[in-house]
Design a protein around this motif. Structure first.
Motif, PDB file in Angstrom:
ATOM      1  N   GLN A  27       0.825  -1.210   0.000  1.00 18.53           N
ATOM      2  CA  GLN A  27       0.000   0.000   0.000  1.00 18.53           C
ATOM      3  C   GLN A  27       0.858   1.260   0.000  1.00 18.53           C
ATOM      4  N   GLN A 113       1.445 -10.413   5.931  1.00 17.44           N
ATOM      5  CA  GLN A 113       0.765  -9.771   7.057  1.00 17.44           C
ATOM      6  C   GLN A 113      -0.030  -8.553   6.608  1.00 17.44           C
ATOM      7  N   GLN A 118      -6.622  -8.489   3.088  1.00 20.69           N
ATOM      8  CA  GLN A 118      -7.125  -7.381   2.274  1.00 20.69           C
ATOM      9  C   GLN A 118      -7.605  -7.840   0.912  1.00 20.69           C
ATOM     10  N   LYS A 175      13.351  -7.683  13.305  1.00 19.08           N
ATOM     11  CA  LYS A 175      13.182  -6.468  12.489  1.00 19.08           C
ATOM     12  C   LYS A 175      12.749  -5.279  13.330  1.00 19.08           C
ATOM     13  N   VAL A 176      11.957  -5.539  14.355  1.00 19.06           N
ATOM     14  CA  VAL A 176      11.500  -4.461  15.233  1.00 19.06           C
ATOM     15  C   VAL A 176      12.564  -4.120  16.272  1.00 19.06           C
TER      16      VAL A 176
ATOM     17  N   ALA B  23      -7.919  -3.516  10.693  1.00 22.42           N
ATOM     18  CA  ALA B  23      -8.509  -4.094   9.480  1.00 22.42           C
ATOM     19  C   ALA B  23      -7.718  -3.765   8.214  1.00 22.42           C
ATOM     20  N   HIS B  24      -7.147  -2.551   8.149  1.00 16.07           N
ATOM     21  CA  HIS B  24      -6.515  -2.127   6.892  1.00 16.07           C
ATOM     22  C   HIS B  24      -5.055  -1.741   7.008  1.00 16.07           C
ATOM     23  N   GLY B  25      -4.489  -1.839   8.192  1.00 16.87           N
ATOM     24  CA  GLY B  25      -3.127  -1.353   8.401  1.00 16.87           C
ATOM     25  C   GLY B  25      -3.139   0.143   8.642  1.00 16.87           C
ATOM     26  N   GLN B  27      -1.256   2.551   7.148  1.00 17.53           N
ATOM     27  CA  GLN B  27      -1.253   3.289   5.884  1.00 17.53           C
ATOM     28  C   GLN B  27      -2.585   3.140   5.155  1.00 17.53           C
ATOM     29  N   GLY B  28      -3.225   2.006   5.340  1.00 17.44           N
ATOM     30  CA  GLY B  28      -4.509   1.759   4.676  1.00 17.44           C
ATOM     31  C   GLY B  28      -5.674   2.407   5.410  1.00 17.44           C
ATOM     32  N   GLU B 103      -9.161 -13.145  11.723  1.00 12.77           N
ATOM     33  CA  GLU B 103      -9.013 -12.683  10.339  1.00 12.77           C
ATOM     34  C   GLU B 103      -7.798 -11.773  10.166  1.00 12.77           C
ATOM     35  N   HIS B 104      -7.634 -10.843  11.091  1.00 16.92           N
ATOM     36  CA  HIS B 104      -6.600  -9.827  10.907  1.00 16.92           C
ATOM     37  C   HIS B 104      -5.352 -10.049  11.750  1.00 16.92           C
ATOM     38  N   ALA B 112       3.592  -3.529  13.965  1.00 17.68           N
ATOM     39  CA  ALA B 112       5.040  -3.697  14.074  1.00 17.68           C
ATOM     40  C   ALA B 112       5.652  -3.986  12.708  1.00 17.68           C
ATOM     41  N   GLN B 113       5.103  -4.949  12.012  1.00 20.93           N
ATOM     42  CA  GLN B 113       5.674  -5.344  10.724  1.00 20.93           C
ATOM     43  C   GLN B 113       5.494  -4.250   9.683  1.00 20.93           C
ATOM     44  N   GLU B 114       4.397  -3.517   9.783  1.00 24.58           N
ATOM     45  CA  GLU B 114       4.157  -2.474   8.783  1.00 24.58           C
ATOM     46  C   GLU B 114       4.978  -1.218   9.044  1.00 24.58           C
ATOM     47  N   ALA B 116       7.459  -0.498  11.721  1.00 28.90           N
ATOM     48  CA  ALA B 116       8.722  -0.452  12.464  1.00 28.90           C
ATOM     49  C   ALA B 116       9.839   0.187  11.636  1.00 28.90           C
ATOM     50  N   GLN B 118       9.409   2.092   9.057  1.00 28.79           N
ATOM     51  CA  GLN B 118       8.931   3.299   8.380  1.00 28.79           C
ATOM     52  C   GLN B 118       9.085   4.540   9.244  1.00 28.79           C
ATOM     53  N   GLY B 172       0.664 -15.071  12.917  1.00 32.46           N
ATOM     54  CA  GLY B 172       0.819 -14.503  11.584  1.00 32.46           C
ATOM     55  C   GLY B 172       0.595 -15.505  10.479  1.00 32.46           C
ATOM     56  N   LYS B 175      -3.089 -16.504  10.339  1.00 31.33           N
ATOM     57  CA  LYS B 175      -3.886 -15.458   9.684  1.00 31.33           C
ATOM     58  C   LYS B 175      -3.885 -15.611   8.166  1.00 31.33           C
TER      59      LYS B 175
END
Lengths: 200, 200
Positions: A27, A113, A118, A175-176, B23-25, B27-28, B103-104, B112-114, B116, B118, B172, B175
């Motif tokens: 995204q 992840q 999505q 990574k974190v 639900a969307h992260g 950034q999402g 689900e998520h 964390a994965q999205e 960390a 950034q 993870g 999921k």
DNA sequence: CTGCAAACAAACCAGTTGGTCTGTTATTTT
DNA sequence: AAAATAACAGACCAACTGGTTTGTTTGCAG
């Protein structure tokens, strides 16, 4: 003029997109930025790909899947005794892994992840790659059984599924945290776990 | 008119944002969508938060951290024998966990994965929460040692670090796979691993 | 009761984003 | 060689996005 090479153009887009997705997530990846970094234009992009999502699928199949094969499956193929060899390979990997992997973690798991819940197209493809990885691990343990390194009554696929989950977890937390302490802890305990697979 | 309640307004924004991020992260997640779902307006949002990132930090500290405490740390506090009790708690959790978590996945690990790599503000806060979690686990193993359930010479913090990584990994992959098979495999092998902590 | 800051509502805005359209050039086909 | 098509370049666009501004109302201190 500059002679055309559609295959190479496509590959350039895929390689650049892979790096951008790895760095910013799917995204967060911007089509314009991929174009800028690859030196190509919108026309080229939308000639080779139908949409951003289409590009994402292609990166999964044509960049990430081959990467898994050339790194992990190749590694696993060289294992004789899983209990002894795998932790050593982890050490080796920990030292040879490129800095962007250290910083951004596993490209497959990142995408997994972020996108699994999505978009079903992403999820299915990611599951397929995970299954390949699991198959690779399972084969190692099966071979380990015949050679007497692994107890006969363990379920190779169960162990393989766990190993993939553990690796993604360890890479993800590393990574974190970004500390050697975290990686060393994981490595040592993976070795301890693998010890449970030994025959008495 | 409708009587004002700034605390409740802020909480509404945080709760809605938490769900949207889950639900969307991050950034999402869209600020406008949080506003729509919470029934509030831009004015309210930017009165309570300086920016989208600021909201993200607040969700981490005021929603995700308390959630970790009320779910995991509470759970860990009830453990007598880690080797026996923890796998059983995992079973229990596997059945009581709400569908959006299935689900998520784990809200903390997702973020964390999205984020960390950034944003350092995110990474630091996430590390802090991870450390709390690790502390919680370490305490359980330390207590386990004094009660004779755990071998004295194991390093509780090493094991704790590994456990957090394993759990995030297992959640993870589940999921993505969305199969009981994957969860059962992880549960059984976590139990096997914990067995290595027993005194001889 | 009054003034004043806090707590909003609502219109507005500039920059971004994925995607399209039209044209041009190289390559292959006939 | 001509025609057709693949492989692009580059301008263009509508929708979206986070954020701002201005105005209004509520609650509370003096």
């Amino acid at each position: 003029m500059t002679t055309r090479n559609p295959q190479q153009t496509r590959e350039r887009l895929l390689k650049t997109a892979f790096a951008e997705i790895h760095a910013h997530g799917f995204q967060g990846m911007r089509v314009d930025e991929v174009l800028r970094k690859s030196g190509l234009k919108k026309g080229a992009f939308y000639h080779h790909f139908n949409s951003k999502v289409d590009l994402g699928y292609a990166v999964l199949e044509e960049q990430i899947r081959p990467l898994l094969e050339s790194v992990w499956l190749r590694m696993l193929g060289e294992i004789e005794d899983p209990v002894m060899d795998f932790p050593r390979m982890l050490d080796n990997l920990g030292q040879t892994v490129p800095p962007e992997m250290r910083e951004h973690g596993c490209p497959l798991n990142n995408l997994a992840q972020e996108m699994a819940s999505q978009d079903e197209g992403f999820r299915k493809r990611i599951v397929s790659i995970f299954e390949d990885w699991i198959d690779g691990f399972a084969a190692v343990f099966e071979q380990g059984k015949t050679k007497g390194y692994i107890r006969k009554n363990i379920d190779s696929r169960v162990v393989a599924r766990f190993m993939v989950a553990v690796l993604e977890g360890c890479i993800g937390v590393y990574k974190v945290e970004q500390t050697a302490e975290q990686w060393i802890a994981c490595r040592s305990q993976i070795a301890a776990y693998l010890g449970t697979l030994r025959p008495e």
